[in-house]
Design an enzyme around this catalytic site. Structure first.
Site, mmCIF file in Angstrom:
data_model
loop_
_atom_site.group_PDB
_atom_site.id
_atom_site.type_symbol
_atom_site.label_atom_id
_atom_site.label_comp_id
_atom_site.label_asym_id
_atom_site.label_seq_id
_atom_site.Cartn_x
_atom_site.Cartn_y
_atom_site.Cartn_z
ATOM 1 N N SER A 151 0.843 -1.203 0.000
ATOM 2 C CA SER A 151 0.000 0.000 0.000
ATOM 3 C C SER A 151 0.875 1.249 0.000
ATOM 4 C CB SER A 151 -0.858 0.004 1.263
ATOM 5 O OG SER A 151 -1.453 1.270 1.443
ATOM 6 N N TYR A 164 -0.911 -0.788 10.039
ATOM 7 C CA TYR A 164 -1.117 -1.093 8.612
ATOM 8 C C TYR A 164 0.140 -0.783 7.793
ATOM 9 C CZ TYR A 164 -3.734 -0.933 4.140
ATOM 10 O OH TYR A 164 -4.195 -1.124 2.869
ATOM 11 N N LYS A 168 2.336 -3.340 5.630
ATOM 12 C CA LYS A 168 2.441 -3.208 4.181
ATOM 13 C C LYS A 168 3.883 -3.067 3.707
ATOM 14 C CE LYS A 168 -1.849 -3.633 2.843
ATOM 15 N NZ LYS A 168 -2.231 -4.953 2.268
HETATM 16 P P1 NAI Z 1 -12.070 -4.997 1.001
HETATM 17 O O1 NAI Z 1 -12.389 -4.852 2.431
HETATM 18 O O2 NAI Z 1 -13.140 -4.780 -0.006
HETATM 19 O O3 NAI Z 1 -11.453 -6.442 0.724
HETATM 20 C C1 NAI Z 1 -10.655 -7.132 1.642
HETATM 21 C C2 NAI Z 1 -11.217 -8.529 1.753
HETATM 22 O O4 NAI Z 1 -10.369 -9.328 2.605
HETATM 23 C C3 NAI Z 1 -12.606 -8.542 2.397
HETATM 24 O O5 NAI Z 1 -13.534 -9.153 1.519
HETATM 25 C C4 NAI Z 1 -12.406 -9.344 3.680
HETATM 26 O O6 NAI Z 1 -13.532 -10.129 4.043
HETATM 27 C C5 NAI Z 1 -11.192 -10.190 3.348
HETATM 28 N N1 NAI Z 1 -10.482 -10.657 4.539
HETATM 29 C C6 NAI Z 1 -10.142 -9.924 5.636
HETATM 30 N N2 NAI Z 1 -9.508 -10.676 6.538
HETATM 31 C C7 NAI Z 1 -9.432 -11.932 6.002
HETATM 32 C C8 NAI Z 1 -8.870 -13.146 6.472
HETATM 33 N N3 NAI Z 1 -8.273 -13.218 7.673
HETATM 34 N N4 NAI Z 1 -8.944 -14.245 5.678
HETATM 35 C C9 NAI Z 1 -9.560 -14.167 4.462
HETATM 36 N N5 NAI Z 1 -10.123 -13.033 3.991
HETATM 37 C C10 NAI Z 1 -10.058 -11.930 4.745
HETATM 38 O O7 NAI Z 1 -10.850 -4.010 0.712
HETATM 39 P P2 NAI Z 1 -9.962 -3.765 -0.614
HETATM 40 O O8 NAI Z 1 -9.777 -2.318 -0.745
HETATM 41 O O9 NAI Z 1 -10.480 -4.552 -1.763
HETATM 42 O O10 NAI Z 1 -8.558 -4.362 -0.135
HETATM 43 C C11 NAI Z 1 -7.862 -5.412 -0.760
HETATM 44 C C12 NAI Z 1 -6.393 -5.309 -0.414
HETATM 45 O O11 NAI Z 1 -5.849 -4.127 -0.992
HETATM 46 C C13 NAI Z 1 -6.111 -5.203 1.094
HETATM 47 O O12 NAI Z 1 -4.940 -5.933 1.388
HETATM 48 C C14 NAI Z 1 -5.880 -3.726 1.285
HETATM 49 O O13 NAI Z 1 -5.110 -3.463 2.430
HETATM 50 C C15 NAI Z 1 -5.178 -3.386 0.000
HETATM 51 N N6 NAI Z 1 -5.179 -1.965 -0.350
HETATM 52 C C16 NAI Z 1 -6.328 -1.360 -0.789
HETATM 53 C C17 NAI Z 1 -6.304 -0.027 -1.143
HETATM 54 C C18 NAI Z 1 -7.480 0.660 -1.726
HETATM 55 O O14 NAI Z 1 -7.338 1.832 -2.168
HETATM 56 N N7 NAI Z 1 -8.659 0.040 -1.769
HETATM 57 C C19 NAI Z 1 -5.090 0.792 -0.967
HETATM 58 C C20 NAI Z 1 -3.936 0.048 -0.569
HETATM 59 C C21 NAI Z 1 -4.005 -1.281 -0.255
#
Ligand code: NAI
Length: 290
Positions: A151, A164, A168
């Site tokens: 990130s 976080y 990251k």
């Molecule tokens: P999101 O919340 O929509 O998706 C994350 C998913 O991970 C969720 O569906 C959640 O249920 C699942 N999850 C959480 N803990 C879990 C576990 N222990 N085992 C299995 N599944 C689990 O969020 P998003 O934005 O799609 O994030 C995806 C990745 O991208 C994350 O790692 C986030 O930190 C990273 N990220 C996102 C950014 C953004 O702008 N959306 C920016 C930088 C990084």
């Protein structure tokens, strides 16, 4: 067209947001996909098999192949079960996209040890554990593609995200070492630092970002990085809104003395802080010191 026929991909956290978009794209291009998602809230509490099942339903409806899995990436048992699900259903594992993530934001002084540990557990331990479970199968096949999700908050820091950003940036280190170690077995590992409009960011980003910063605009890079034609490994990419850029660790020309004193450091601060030229590897850094 870059296709993934006969390839098996595990995407963690694929019930929502970025992971969902990665899963849909890879399945559309022929990959057999394990859609993993614990189905909890943004802070990692709770669980539900619903989100993963819904994505699988969509993939199947579109003529793709996928199975749902609701195990927790953050435990060795959960990570093992995710990889076993791929082997049981499809007989191999070629691709792992470590995408699952949670947030427990709080300023450094107020953050609890539990909040720190919970975030590291999902992002760092989760990515390590799922990669660890898949690694022997990739090694045996002499082929593997791993993507870790870093990130901008980790690369550059962000207020309220000590847990976080530690996690990251930790993934950058993991990716760089996997890139080095995987080379002899045809395994490539890269990391992305994305920006996308998801449930994680919708309350933080300006409303006009929704149309521009779609998850699909990140998934295109992920699909390229996990394709067999991709030669990159150990790299980090900034990606969002359709723009993709290499991120690299840099070291300036530096300053040296045989017997540096704290006063010398103070006196030569401008030279120490100078930015050109860039040093890209540990070996380059050592060469400069020698
Ligand atoms: P999101 O919340 O929509 O998706 C994350 C998913 O991970 C969720 O569906 C959640 O249920 C699942 N999850 C959480 N803990 C879990 C576990 N222990 N085992 C299995 N599944 C689990 O969020 P998003 O934005 O799609 O994030 C995806 C990745 O991208 C994350 O790692 C986030 O930190 C990273 N990220 C996102 C950014 C953004 O702008 N959306 C920016 C930088 C990084």
């Amino acid at each position: 067209m870059l296709r993934f026929d006969d390839r098996v991909a595990i995407i963690t956290g694929a019930g929502h947001g970025l992971g969902r978009a990665h899963a849909l794209l890879l399945a559309e291009r022929g990959a057999k996909v394990v859609v993993n998602d614990l189905g909890g809230a943004l802070d990692g509490t709770g669980a539900s098999a619903g989100p993963a099942a819904e994505v699988v339903e969509l993939i199947t409806k579109n003529g793709g192949q996928a199975i749902a899995n609701a195990d927790n990436v953050a435990t060795p048992e959960g990570a093992g079960a995710i990889v076993q699900a791929a082997l049981d259903a499809f007989g191999r594992v070629d691709i792992v996209v470590n995408n699952a993530g949670i947030l427990r934001d709080r300023s450094f002084g107020k953050m609890t040890v539990e909040e720190f540990d919970a975030v590291l557990a999902v992002h760092v331990r989760g990515s390590y554990l799922v990669s660890r479970a898949a690694y022997p199968h990739m090694k045996e096949a002499g082929y593997g593609r791993l993507v870790n999700t870093s990130s901008p908050a980790g690369l550059f820091g962000n207020f309220g995200q000590a847990n976080y950003s530690t996690a990251k940036m930790g993934l950058v280190g993991l990716t760089k070492t996997l890139g080095i170690e995987g080379a002899r077995n045809g395994i490539k590992a890269n990391a992305i630092a994305p920006v996308a409009w998801t449930r994680m960011t919708e309350s933080l980003l300006p409303a006009e970002f929704e149309a521009r910063f779609t998850p699909e605009r990140v998934s295109a890079l992920v699909a390229y990085l996990v394709h067999e034609s991709c030669e990159a490994s150990g790299e980090v990419f900034s990606v969002g809104g359709g723009r993709v850029a290499r991120v690299f660790v840099a070291e300036g020309p530096g300053w040296r003395s045989d017997e540096p004193t704290p006063e010398d450091i103070s006196d030569n601060w401008a030279a120490i802080m100078a930015e050109q030229p860039y040093v890209l590897t540990a070996a380059d850094s050592m060469k400069a010191m020698l």
